[in-house]
Design an enzyme around this catalytic site. Structure first.
Site, PDB file in Angstrom:
ATOM      1  CG  HIS A  16      -1.958   0.966   1.328  1.00 51.64           C
ATOM      2  ND1 HIS A  16      -1.740   2.288   1.664  1.00 51.64           N
ATOM      3  CD2 HIS A  16      -3.301   0.850   1.120  1.00 51.64           C
ATOM      4  CE1 HIS A  16      -2.884   2.933   1.655  1.00 51.64           C
ATOM      5  NE2 HIS A  16      -3.855   2.100   1.334  1.00 51.64           N
ATOM      6  CG  ASP A  39       0.268  -2.416   6.217  1.00 50.01           C
ATOM      7  OD1 ASP A  39      -0.709  -2.529   6.984  1.00 50.01           O
ATOM      8  OD2 ASP A  39       0.217  -1.800   5.145  1.00 50.01           O
ATOM      9  CD  GLN A  54      -6.878  -4.538   3.830  1.00 49.10           C
ATOM     10  OE1 GLN A  54      -7.802  -5.351   3.788  1.00 49.10           O
ATOM     11  NE2 GLN A  54      -7.097  -3.229   3.785  1.00 49.10           N
ATOM     12  CE  LYS A  69      -8.901  -0.452   5.899  1.00 52.02           C
ATOM     13  NZ  LYS A  69      -7.491  -0.466   5.512  1.00 52.02           N
ATOM     14  CB  CYS A  83      -3.683   3.100  -1.710  1.00 53.51           C
ATOM     15  SG  CYS A  83      -4.723   4.550  -1.451  1.00 53.51           S
TER      16      CYS A  83
END
Length: 398
Positions: free
Chosen positions: A119, A192, A195, A218, A356
Site C-alpha cells: 500500500h 503492516d 488487512q 478495519k 493505493c
C-alpha cells in the site's frame, strides 16, 4: 462464542439497511468494516456520561475517562498478546503507525526492504525519510518472491517492512519466514497488519515481529484510531515522533525531558472516544469463534472465486495459495469504475481503482481492478446475488 452468521448479522445495524432501494450487500470490507451496536453505543456512552480530557485531571470524570482509555490499551495488548501494555502506542491508524517508525527508527540513507504489493502507506513514508528502498518482486499469482527477498536481504538492510495481507490481492505473506530470515541477519521487521487483523487473530510474540501496525476501523472499530505495537526495548531507544502535551515529564526553555512509554509517542489530546470504542471492538472480537470465522470466509472466497471464473472475459488478479477473503478482478472491454457504479445501483458496495497500490497495478499492467472483500458477517446468499448482478452488469456494458 459467536459462530453463526445469521446471529452475528443482528449485531450490525447497517447490514439491515437499503441502498438505492435494494438491501445493502457490503463487500467493501477491505476499505473499512462495519461496526456492531456495542461499538456504536460506546460513543454515545462516552459523550453522555464520561466526556473529559484524560491524563491531566484530578476530577472524577477525567479519572474515569482515563481509566476507560487505558483499559482499552490493555485490551488491545492482551488481544495481540503483546508482553507489555506500554508496547501499544495509540496512533490515528496504520498509516501514522508506519510514519512513526519512519520518523523515529530509520534515518536518511538507511536501506529498507518492502515488496511490490505494498500500500502507498508502506512506500511513501520511507521515501519521505529518504531511505534506500529495495523492492521484493511478487509472482504472477501475487505471491511474495522469497528467493528474491533472500537476494536483497543483506548486512546493509536496516528494516524489512511488508504487508501481512495484501489489500489488493488478498495474498497472505509468509511473515514468519520473512521475520526468521531477517532476524538471522540482525534486521528488524515491521508488518503492516491493516488487512490481516479483520481476518485472523494475530499473536505478535509468536510472530516475533519488531513492529506491527494496524487500524481499528478495519477490525469493526471506529475510524481515526489505530496502534503501533513495538518491542519495548526498541521503543525506549527511539526518539519521540511529535512534541507537545503529555509526551513530556518536564519542560523548560533550556531542556525537555520526555515521558515514559507509551506516552512518549502520544503527544496532545488523543481520540478518547475512539480509543474507548476500540476497546469495545476488541470486546466484541473476543466473542468471535475465530476458527469458524476463518473457515466461513474461506468458503465465501472459494465459492465466489469459482463463480466469477465462470463469467466470460473476467480475470482474477491475485490467486495466491494462501489468501484472505479478497477477490480483485478485471473485465475485458469494461472499466472497473463502470462495474462498481452499476453494482451500486443494485445495492452492492465494492471498491474500484488502484486501491493505493499503483506500483502493483503497473506490475500486472492494468489501471485498476474491481475488488470484493468479505468479512465474517457476509453470507453465501450475498455472494450469489453479487455474481448474478455482476453478470447482469457485464451484459449491459458489452
Amino acid at each position: 462464542m459467536k459462530n453463526n452468521v445469521i446471529d452475528i448479522r443482528k449485531d450490525f445495524p447497517i447490514l439491515h439497511t437499503s441502498v438505492n432501494g435494494k438491501p445493502l450487500i457490503y463487500f467493501d470490507n477491505g476499505a473499512t468494516s462495519q461496526k456492531p451496536q456495542s461499538v456504536i453505543d460506546s460513543f454515545s456512552n462516552y459523550y453522555t456520561t464520561l466526556n473529559a480530557n484524560i491524563h491531566r485531571g484530578v476530577h472524577t470524570l477525567s479519572q474515569q475517562a482515563t481509566q476507560a482509555y487505558e483499559d482499552a490499551r490493555v485490551k488491545i495488548q492482551q488481544y495481540f498478546k503483546a508482553a507489555h501494555s506500554e508496547e501499544i502506542i495509540f496512533t490515528r491508524g496504520t498509516t501514522e503507525a508506519i510514519n512513526l517508525v519512519a520518523h523515529s527508527f530509520v534515518k536518511k540513507g538507511d536501506e529498507v526492504i518492502i515488496s511490490a504489493a505494498e500500500h502507498h502507506s508502506n512506500i511513501v513514508p520511507w521515501q519521505l525519510a529518504e531511505c534506500n528502498l529495495q523492492v521484493v518482486a511478487v509472482n504472477d499469482k501475487g505471491e511474495f518472491d522469497n528467493e528474491d527477498f533472500k537476494k536483497k536481504l543483506s548486512n546493509n538492510t536496516k528494516l524489512v517492512s511488508v504487508t501481512h495481507v495484501s489489500n489488493t490481492l488478498g495474498s497472505i505473506n509468509p511473515v514468519k519466514e520473512i521475520i526468521r530470515l531477517a532476524h538471522e541477519k540482525g534486521v528488524k521487521v515491521l508488518l503492516d497488519g491493516a488487512q490481516a487483523v479483520p481476518h485472523m487473530k494475530v499473536d505478535v510474540q509468536d510472530l516475533d515481529c519488531d513492529f506491527y501496525a494496524f487500524s481499528a476501523h478495519k477490525m469493526f472499530g471506529p475510524t481515526g484510531i489505530g496502534a503501533l505495537y513495538g518491542k519495548r526495548e526498541l521503543l525506549n531507544a527511539m526518539p519521540p515522533y511529535q512534541g507537545g502535551g503529555d509526551m513530556i515529564k518536564s519542560v523548560s526553555f533550556e531542556k525537555t525531558t520526555y515521558n515514559d512509554l507509551p506516552h512518549k509517542f502520544e503527544a496532545g489530546t488523543p481520540a478518547i472516544a475512539e480509543g474507548i470504542a476500540f476497546g469495545a471492538a476488541i470486546d466484541y472480537l473476543n466473542q468471535i469463534d475465530w476458527k469458524w470465522a476463518a473457515q466461513h470466509e474461506h468458503d465465501l472466497l472459494e465459492f465466489g472465486t469459482a463463480e466469477i471464473k465462470k463469467l466470460e472475459g473476467v480475470k482474477i488478479i491475485g490467486e495466491a495459495k494462501e489468501k484472505a477473503g479478497v477477490i480483485s478482478f478485471v473485465v475485458e472491454g469494461a472499466h472497473h469504475y463502470d462495474i462498481g457504479t452499476l453494482l451500486d445501483q443494485m445495492g452492492i458496495a465494492i471498491r474500484t481503482g488502484h486501491h493505493c497500490t499503483e506500483p502493483l497495478m503497473k506490475r500486472f499492467n492494468i489501471s485498476g481492478t474491481a475488488r470484493a472483500s468479505f468479512a465474517f458477517y457476509n453470507t453465501k446468499e450475498e455472494v450469489e446475488i453479487f455474481i448474478n448482478a455482476l453478470a447482469r452488469s457485464l451484459k449491459m456494458l458489452r
